[in-house]
Every structure is written in structure tokens, then in C-alpha cells.
Enzyme design. Structure first.
Site, PDB file in Angstrom:
ATOM      1  N   LYS A 222       0.878  -1.199  -0.047  1.00  0.00           N
ATOM      2  CA  LYS A 222       0.064   0.074  -0.149  1.00  0.00           C
ATOM      3  C   LYS A 222       1.026   1.155  -0.009  1.00  0.00           C
ATOM      4  O   LYS A 222       2.008   1.267   0.772  1.00  0.00           O
ATOM      5  CB  LYS A 222      -1.066   0.042   1.238  1.00  0.00           C
TER       6      LYS A 222
ATOM      7  N   LYS B  34     -14.260  -8.172  -6.254  1.00  0.00           N
ATOM      8  CA  LYS B  34     -14.542  -8.288  -5.001  1.00  0.00           C
ATOM      9  C   LYS B  34     -16.213  -8.278  -4.841  1.00  0.00           C
ATOM     10  O   LYS B  34     -16.768  -7.509  -5.410  1.00  0.00           O
ATOM     11  CB  LYS B  34     -14.199  -6.743  -4.276  1.00  0.00           C
TER      12      LYS B  34
END
Length: 339
Positions: free
Chosen positions: A150, A246
Site C-alpha cells: 500500500k 470483490k
């Protein structure tokens, strides 16, 4: 005999803060759904996501709006017309799949005519921090084969170099979570090549990804926030090479399967991803993992404690949940956290 539907909020503290470019999480706040019929109970879970305007209250309200129809026998296809893609539809859809498995005595994999989920290599996430802290986190993963990093726009190169030095053999996925500009994406391409990055996930805000038209990236780019359902693929063609599926975005396993098939037919690569969640969110997503190049399902690994019998990490691979946990006919008692 009518079905019963119950929905509740659950709060799962994390073992460590989870930081991305948009903020930090210290707990997974989810909505759990149970649909009962003829002595069996199907389970589903969803993670309301503020990025898409969702809250725990709004998701519970959406679920309540179709409670009577679910009780009267609403099908998964009817559900797709009744609710938009998102967390509420996901929780109900997955609970209906689980209920069907338990009532039929067949697993969801059998119902889909596909193999049962097997242990799969997943990406472990290094959350956003200082370069030194991110290097320590990567080193602590003890040779994980795939690491997702990230980053934001502050010092992405320093963070990536630190992680690469700490994990020289890992496949790296870089996730700015919409935090980069096009200029930064363009200028950092040589660094991404040098560090042998495998994938860059959603570098630009979804409303700015038109800038990717005509761009020839050195590293494949994956659509996350820009890709929710199969109908999005027309606009994504020519901008992205990979899509992240997702269940909280598609609104359940039913649409996720359609998106997977459509993405393959259009030549997109596939990532299967998740929110920070419990194993109840991950068990259905594992049914997509066998047909994905990238699997990012480490959400439950961030929790202090998960459901008994949930997924588990073994030598860099995520092992499926125990029989009876979700999507299989064998019943197993499970506990839930206090809320």
C-alpha cells in the site's frame, strides 16, 4: 414455510492498524446475514464501504427493504434486480448460496460444477507506513511469495525500494488506492520495472482513469474502484489490463461469477480481492481463486480473532475453511463476537 432473515452488525478488532492512502482501520465492521429455512441456516457477510457511500445503517436498511421478499422465496436473480451492487446484496446473495448448499446436501462448488477450493497462494499486505516500518513488515512475512504494498503519493519510490530490499524474491503488487496522479504513474514506470513489480492496482481516482486511454504501461494496471460489475468492462477496455473482483463490489457471488466470465471473454487478467473482513467474506470468494492470476484474500489475517474453522494461512497459501463453515452441507456450530 417462510424463510427467516436476520441481519446484525459485528465488530472485529484488528491485530494491527491497516493503513491505505485514504485512511486507517483498527477494526472490521461488518454486516452478518443469516437466512433460515427448514432447519438449515445460510450465512453471508458484507463490509459496508464509505468509498461507495455505504454505512452499517444504510446496508442494514437495504437488507430490511427486501426482508419480506426473501422470506417469501426471492431468488438470487430476483435479488439482483431488487438491490444494486454493493454490500447489502452481497451478504444476502452469499447467504442464499450457503442455504442452498445446506438444503441440497451439495457444496456450492458442486452446484457450480467446479472443483472444491484448494489452498491458494495469496498476497500478504504491507500497509502504508514509513519506509523503514514497511521494510520491517515485509521482512516479518518470512519469504511470502506475493506481497501487496500500500502506497500513497508522498514517497512511493522509497517505500517500494524498502520493501523490495526486505523481500528480494517476492512478487510485488503496488496499490495506491486511487492516490496517484497520471504524471506520477507515468514517471514511476522505470522504477516499477527496476523493482520487478508485477501489477499496479487502481493508481488513479476512478473518475480520472480516462487518462489511461492510449497509455502503454510497462507494468499491467488493475481496475479496482473502477470495476464493480460486468457492465463496467466496456469502459475499462483500453484503460486496464486486469480487473479486481470483490464480492462487496459485485453484490455477491452470483454477479462475481458473471464478471469473471465476461472479463475472461474480453481478455482481461483477473485478481480476486477482498475488504478487511472475517472468513465468512472470504469463503465464497475462494470459489473464484482457481481462475485468477492474482489472489488477494488476506482480510481475515488482520483480525485479532476470526470465526472458529475459518480460513488459515499455511506456508504462504490460504487454506479453505473447515467443512460446514460456508458453502458445504455439513453443519458446524460457530460463534460470533459481541456487538
Amino acid at each position: 414455510m417462510l424463510r427467516t432473515l436476520q441481519a446484525r452488525r459485528e465488530h472485529w478488532p484488528l491485530a494491527a492498524p491497516f493503513r491505505i492512502s485514504r485512511g486507517v482501520k483498527t477494526a472490521a465492521d461488518v454486516v452478518a446475514v443469516e437466512i433460515g429455512h427448514e432447519g438449515q441456516v445460510g450465512h453471508g457477510e458484507a463490509v459496508p464501504y464509505g468509498r461507495y457511500g455505504e454505512t452499517l445503517d444504510s446496508v442494514l436498511a437495504q437488507i430490511d427493504s427486501v426482508a419480506d421478499a426473501i422470506g417469501a422465496g426471492m431468488t438470487r436473480i430476483e435479488l439482483m434486480r431488487a438491490l444494486p451492487p454493493g454490500a447489502a446484496r452481497n451478504a444476502i446473495d452469499c447467504a442464499l448460496w450457503d442455504l442452498e448448499a445446506k438444503l441440497s446436501g451439495r457444496s456450492v462448488a458442486e452446484l457450480l460444477h467446479q472443483p472444491e477450493p484448494q489452498p491458494v497462494t495469496i498476497a500478504l499486505t504491507v500497509s502504508l507506513d514509513t519506509p523503514d516500518a514497511m521494510a520491517r513488515a515485509a521482512a516479518a512475512m518470512n519469504g511470502a511469495p506475493v506481497i501487496k504494498v500500500k502506497v500513497d503519493a508522498i514517497e512511493p519510490e522509497a517505500c517500494l525500494r524498502a520493501v523490495r530490499a526486505a523481500a528480494p524474491d517476492a512478487q510485488l503488487i503496488v496499490d495506491p488506492n486511487e492516490g496517484w496522479s497520471f504524471a506520477l504513474l507515468r514517471d514511476i514506470q522505470p522504477v516499477l520495472q527496476e523493482l520487478k513489480v508485477a501489477l499496479v492496482e487502481q493508481p488513479l481516482p476512478s473518475d480520472e482513469d480516462h487518462q489511461l486511454v492510449g497509455f502503454d504501461p510497462a507494468i499491467p494496471i488493475c481496475a479496482d474502484e473502477s470495476c464493480h460489475v460486468a457492465a463496467d468492462l466496456d469502459e475499462l477496455a483500453g484503460r486496464y489490463q486486469v480487473v479486481n473482483i470483490k464480492l462487496d463490489k459485485t453484490g455477491g457471488l452470483t454477479e462475481a461469477l458473471d464478471l469473471l466470465a465476461a472479463a475472461r471473454s474480453r481478455g482481461f487478467g483477473v485478481m480476486v480481492g477482498c475488504m478487511v473482513s472475517s472468513s465468512r467474506s472470504i469463503a465464497p470468494a475462494l470459489l473464484l481463486a482457481h481462475d485468477a492470476e492474482f489472489v488477494d484474500l488476506d482480510g481475515p489475517l488482520w483480525l485479532k480473532a476470526d470465526h472458529p474453522g475459518g480460513v488459515r494461512l499455511e506456508a504462504g497459501k490460504l487454506a479453505p475453511a473447515a467443512p460446514g463453515f460456508w458453502g458445504t452441507p455439513c453443519l458446524q456450530a460457530m460463534t460470533s463476537p459481541s456487538v
